[in-house]
Scaffold this motif. Structure first.
Motif, PDB file in Angstrom:
ATOM      1  N   SER A   1       0.819  -1.210   0.000  1.00 53.90           N
ATOM      2  CA  SER A   1       0.000   0.000   0.000  1.00 53.90           C
ATOM      3  C   SER A   1       0.853   1.260   0.000  1.00 53.90           C
ATOM      4  N   ASN A   2       2.100   1.165   0.478  1.00 56.36           N
ATOM      5  CA  ASN A   2       3.006   2.308   0.498  1.00 56.36           C
ATOM      6  C   ASN A   2       4.338   1.921  -0.125  1.00 56.36           C
ATOM      7  N   PRO A   3       4.375   1.783  -1.454  1.00 56.49           N
ATOM      8  CA  PRO A   3       5.620   1.349  -2.092  1.00 56.49           C
ATOM      9  C   PRO A   3       6.688   2.450  -2.043  1.00 56.49           C
ATOM     10  N   SER A   4       7.923   2.005  -1.845  1.00 60.76           N
ATOM     11  CA  SER A   4       9.038   2.948  -1.841  1.00 60.76           C
ATOM     12  C   SER A   4       9.923   2.726  -3.054  1.00 60.76           C
ATOM     13  N   ARG A   5      10.500   1.555  -3.163  1.00 59.77           N
ATOM     14  CA  ARG A   5      11.334   1.225  -4.312  1.00 59.77           C
ATOM     15  C   ARG A   5      10.638   0.147  -5.128  1.00 59.77           C
ATOM     16  N   TRP A   6      10.523   0.368  -6.444  1.00 60.72           N
ATOM     17  CA  TRP A   6       9.747  -0.539  -7.282  1.00 60.72           C
ATOM     18  C   TRP A   6      10.443  -1.865  -7.520  1.00 60.72           C
ATOM     19  N   GLU A   7      11.764  -1.919  -7.375  1.00 60.75           N
ATOM     20  CA  GLU A   7      12.421  -3.222  -7.492  1.00 60.75           C
ATOM     21  C   GLU A   7      12.063  -4.117  -6.310  1.00 60.75           C
ATOM     22  N   VAL A   8      11.878  -3.482  -5.130  1.00 60.23           N
ATOM     23  CA  VAL A   8      11.438  -4.242  -3.953  1.00 60.23           C
ATOM     24  C   VAL A   8       9.974  -4.650  -4.122  1.00 60.23           C
ATOM     25  N   VAL A   9       9.166  -3.744  -4.647  1.00 64.25           N
ATOM     26  CA  VAL A   9       7.749  -4.039  -4.878  1.00 64.25           C
ATOM     27  C   VAL A   9       7.597  -5.207  -5.849  1.00 64.25           C
ATOM     28  N   LEU A  10       8.384  -5.200  -6.913  1.00 61.84           N
ATOM     29  CA  LEU A  10       8.305  -6.280  -7.893  1.00 61.84           C
ATOM     30  C   LEU A  10       8.673  -7.613  -7.266  1.00 61.84           C
ATOM     31  N   LYS A  11       9.696  -7.617  -6.406  1.00 65.51           N
ATOM     32  CA  LYS A  11      10.089  -8.853  -5.719  1.00 65.51           C
ATOM     33  C   LYS A  11       8.966  -9.352  -4.812  1.00 65.51           C
ATOM     34  N   GLU A  12       8.322  -8.410  -4.096  1.00 66.51           N
ATOM     35  CA  GLU A  12       7.214  -8.792  -3.222  1.00 66.51           C
ATOM     36  C   GLU A  12       6.033  -9.344  -4.030  1.00 66.51           C
ATOM     37  N   ILE A  13       5.767  -8.750  -5.185  1.00 68.73           N
ATOM     38  CA  ILE A  13       4.675  -9.251  -6.026  1.00 68.73           C
ATOM     39  C   ILE A  13       4.960 -10.672  -6.481  1.00 68.73           C
ATOM     40  N   ARG A  14       6.203 -10.928  -6.895  1.00 67.62           N
ATOM     41  CA  ARG A  14       6.556 -12.284  -7.324  1.00 67.62           C
ATOM     42  C   ARG A  14       6.412 -13.278  -6.178  1.00 67.62           C
ATOM     43  N   THR A  15       6.845 -12.870  -4.983  1.00 68.58           N
ATOM     44  CA  THR A  15       6.711 -13.758  -3.820  1.00 68.58           C
ATOM     45  C   THR A  15       5.237 -14.007  -3.497  1.00 68.58           C
ATOM     46  N   LEU A  16       4.414 -12.946  -3.613  1.00 63.09           N
ATOM     47  CA  LEU A  16       2.972 -13.086  -3.372  1.00 63.09           C
ATOM     48  C   LEU A  16       2.343 -14.045  -4.368  1.00 63.09           C
ATOM     49  N   VAL A  17       2.725 -13.936  -5.628  1.00 59.89           N
ATOM     50  CA  VAL A  17       2.183 -14.828  -6.658  1.00 59.89           C
ATOM     51  C   VAL A  17       2.591 -16.272  -6.384  1.00 59.89           C
ATOM     52  N   ASP A  18       3.880 -16.470  -6.014  1.00 55.96           N
ATOM     53  CA  ASP A  18       4.349 -17.823  -5.711  1.00 55.96           C
ATOM     54  C   ASP A  18       3.618 -18.414  -4.517  1.00 55.96           C
TER      55      ASP A  18
END
Length: 772
Positions: A169-186
């Motif tokens: 909900s409060n993204p700071s760095r998009w490379e971290v956000v992308l990693k979190e999205i991939r982990t969420l999908v997995d």
């Protein structure tokens, strides 16, 4: 308190953070087919038991506070432990009880739960969970191991989804956000829980993230799309995500993500979506995806391959929802091409007024809508003078559409207005205009023109599939296009191919859709006939439509009457040019006494005698009329029975052998006659009883009998292939007293309809039918 964590039956329940499964440098395999996802992660599914996500349930609860004194340690020992039954609800952000008392007086927030473990200890109740919270432990005791594991996985899922909602909900760095999205999908892909929300929850989180952050770069767009691609294989994207996909299709139509990621998503939508009305953004996404395909170098070839992939390699498409969904997308896209002009109707002359010469406000009649009818010769000169004075080049413009009305070069006939009818004008009335009237051209903008060309081409492709053509004809029968489209020459010219395919199809369910969907409304037959707004030839398509309709079950007085009233001029013109179908039509009009006016009859005869084929068919008609007079001459038997196995040719040969003017009772039972013999039966003027038991007489023959043998009293259709379509025509035979429909395909509704419309019907046999 001696608490030891175990694996519960040898199965490790400690959930680790799932590692990203997508390698950033994995090359796409060669020969990748349309629909393959680039850099696709392996789908890691948990082995073993599968569980349904719990939302609520009954369970035993015990709360243990961390002992700080010797006395509190004694009070919290296992021998003094107290259990409370609670009905717990797993909400989005906390674990709460339906009866907030005792241990569960206050709900337990997921953010306060430090850990969730499966526990077992010696000489104690089994099937327990431990929830570690600040200052103590919450123990949950289930009834069996399956329920315990179900609670365990559900709590783990709720806790982690809550965490991801907070983090993203409060993204700071998009490379971290992308990693979190991939982990969420997995995490969603590897979860042992089986529920629609397991895959939808991550998609909704990502959808909200994208809707709140619109300043992403194109590369970040593509990375996020690739990351969530595995979840889209079995789930529709949420509405906000659809908008994000639409934006990507518009901005980067040539991106490989469109082909490789969006293709399986759109294929799933077309195969499984049930109603675009409930999810219009899915339809919009599909529409933008197809337009993106059309923007590729191969253009319509790629779109054609996509349509082929949706149909499948066999002659019959295995997915019944594909065609209706494709047609819905096409209709919406075509409507969008004219939408701006449609929305500007209130501030600009309507199409009807444009066709009528763009009346000035002072000339308009606000309370009486104009209805365009046949030209009135008395008002030609007056209307021509007025039109010359006020017809100037008028342009109604929007960002996409320009409608231009040019002054006519010659005086046009006036079109009378219906002043006694306040109803909305008929579609064709609004569009019909004499060729001498002001010409109208609709010019679309470049983007709208490309969209129109793409989706009309798709309708052409759909009409080429034999198994799709009946449904396509049925969907297009009500003419589901705006008036502006029907007045657009390019659109009607391109759509002509589809109508031609309908006219060439021998199946009645297809070519019957050329006619209007109900009485009082016009259909494609009227639009593409001479004088119709869409007719751009000399009547070739009209002749094809009449030919296929006459060859089917429309060789009836009603159809001929409609042609004589509305299309007699075009029929005579085409017959004069040697069209055999139109020659046959004119002969049938004479044979069935459709034309009452003697001058018109003589004109038809002159037209027939002006060509070789017409002269030959008219001579045959005269021969048939002489034979008919001989046949109907008083005399001959009153009863006649044909031998079994007799054919239509045998019946024709018999009736041509003498006079049958007195024939009242004819039995064709157990013969091989078909509906074709109806043409001979209708020539018997005194026929009152007809026995067709166990013949091949069908619906087409019944329709013909119902129009000509109105004095028939007894009819036996036992064991014939007639259906409701033909039996309903019997409602016009008011003299019927006895009707045998034993062992036919009669339905209960048709039977009730016949009883209501046949007042003299006394004897009815409906055994072995649905109405029995």
């Amino acid at each position: 308190m001696d608490l030891t964590s175990t694996s519960g039956g040898g199965d490790s329940r400690q959930i680790e953070e799932t590692k990203p499964l997508l390698g950033s440098d994995v090359p796409a395999p060669e020969g990748t087919k349309m629909g393959a996802v680039p850099c696709r992660r392996a789908l890691l599914l948990c082995n073993g038991m599968r569980y349904k996500l719990l939302q609520e349930g009954d369970i035993q609860v015990c709360v243990i506070r961390h002992p700080r004194t010797f006395l509190s340690k004694i009070l919290t020992s296992k021998f003094l432990r107290r259990w409370e039954p609670h009905h717990l609800t797993l909400a989005d952000n906390s674990l709460a009880s339906a009866t907030p008392t005792g241990y569960m007086e206050n709900s337990v927030s997921y953010s306060a739960i430090e850990d969730v473990q499966l526990l077992s200890w010696e000489n104690a109740p089994k099937y327990c969970l431990q929830l570690t919270i600040p200052g103590g432990t919450v123990l949950l005791q289930a009834a069996n191991s399956y329920l315990r594991d179900q609670w365990f996985h559900s709590l783990q899922w709720k806790k982690k989804i809550y965490k991801y909602k907070k983090v993203l909900s409060n993204p700071s760095r998009w490379e971290v956000v992308l990693k979190e999205i991939r982990t969420l999908v997995d995490m969603a892909l590897t979860s042992p829980l089986q529920d629609d929300s397991i895959n939808q929850a991550p998609l909704e989180i990502v959808s909200k993230l994208l809707s709140e952050n619109t300043n992403l770069t194109t590369q970040e767009h593509e990375n996020i799309i690739v990351a969530i691609a595995p979840l889209l294989e079995n789930n529709h994207p949420p509405p906000d995500l659809c908008e994000f996909f639409c934006k990507h299709c518009r901005e980067r139509p040539r991106s490989m993500v469109v082909i490789e990621v969006f293709t399986p998503v759109v294929q799933r939508i077309l195969k499984h979506n049930m109603d675009f009305g409930k999810c219009p953004r899915l339809r919009l996404f599909t529409q933008e995806y197809i337009l993106a395909l059309n923007e590729l170098n191969a253009g319509m070839e790629v779109v054609k391959k996509f349509i082929q992939s949706m149909h499948g390699p066999t002659g019959h498409c295995p997915h019944p929802r594909v065609l209706p969904n494709l047609v819905a997308v096409c209709l919406a896209a075509i409507y969008s091409c004219y939408e701006e002009f449609i929305n500007s109707r209130d501030n600009s002359p309507s199409l009807k007024e444009i066709r009528n010469g763009c009346q000035q406000p002072c000339d308009r009649k606000p309370t009486l809508p104009l209805r365009l009818l046949h030209p009135s010769p008395d008002l030609v000169s007056q209307e021509a003078t007025l039109s010359e004075a006020r017809l100037k080049s008028v342009v109604v413009a929007s960002s996409e559409i320009h409608v231009e009305v040019e002054p006519a070069s010659t005086a046009k006939p006036a079109l009378t207005a219906s002043v006694g009818n306040d109803s909305e004008p008929n579609l064709i009335d609004c569009l019909m205009v004499s060729p001498a009237c002001s010409t109208m051209s609709i010019e679309l903008g470049p983007q709208a023109d490309r969209t129109l060309g793409c989706y009309v081409e798709i309708l052409k492709l759909l009409s080429d599939y034999d198994d799709w053509r009946p449904s396509l004809a049925s969907l297009l029968q009500p003419i589901p296009f705006p008036k502006e489209a029907l007045a657009h020459e390019k659109f009607t010219k391109e759509l002509k191919y589809v109508i031609q395919r309908f006219a060439e199809d021998p199946r009645q369910e297809v070519h019957s859709c050329l006619l209007s969907v109900r009485a009082g409304k016009d259909g494609w037959f009227q639009l593409y006939s001479p004088g119709g707004v869409a007719c751009d030839d000399d009547g070739e398509l009209f002749a094809s439509m009449v030919h296929i309709l006459m060859g089917s079950c429309y060789k009836t007085k009603k159809f001929l009457l409609s042609l004589a009233e509305n299309k007699l001029g075009p029929c005579m013109l085409l017959a004069l040019r040697g069209n055999q179908t139109m020659v046959e039509i004119l002969c049938l009009m004479l044979e069935y006494n459709i034309i009452d006016n003697n001058d018109t009859q003589l004109q038809i005869i002159s037209t027939l005698e002006s060509t070789g084929v017409g002269k030959r068919m008219y001579e045959q008609l005269c021969d048939r009329q002489r034979e008919l007079k001989e046949l109907q001459r008083k005399g001959g038997p009153t009863r006649l029975t044909l031998p079994s196995k007799s054919t239509d040719a045998d019946l024709a040969r018999l009736l041509s052998s003498g006079s049958f003017g007195n024939l009242e009772n004819l039995s064709l039972a157990f013969t091989n006659v078909t509906s074709a013999c109806a043409e001979h039966l209708i020539k018997l003027p005194s026929l009152k009883q007809l026995n067709l038991w166990s013949t091949q007489f069908g619906d087409a023959g019944l329709r013909l009998l119902s129009e000509h043998l109105t004095m028939l009293q007894v009819l036996n259709l036992c064991e014939t292939p007639v259906t409701d379509a033909g039996l309903l025509a019997l409602s016009s035979m008011k003299s019927l007293c006895s009707l045998n429909m034993n062992s036919t395909k009669l339905s209960a509704d048709t039977y009730e309809d016949l009883k209501a419309k046949l007042p003299n019907l006394k004897e009815v046999d409906v055994r072995y039918t649905e109405a029995w």
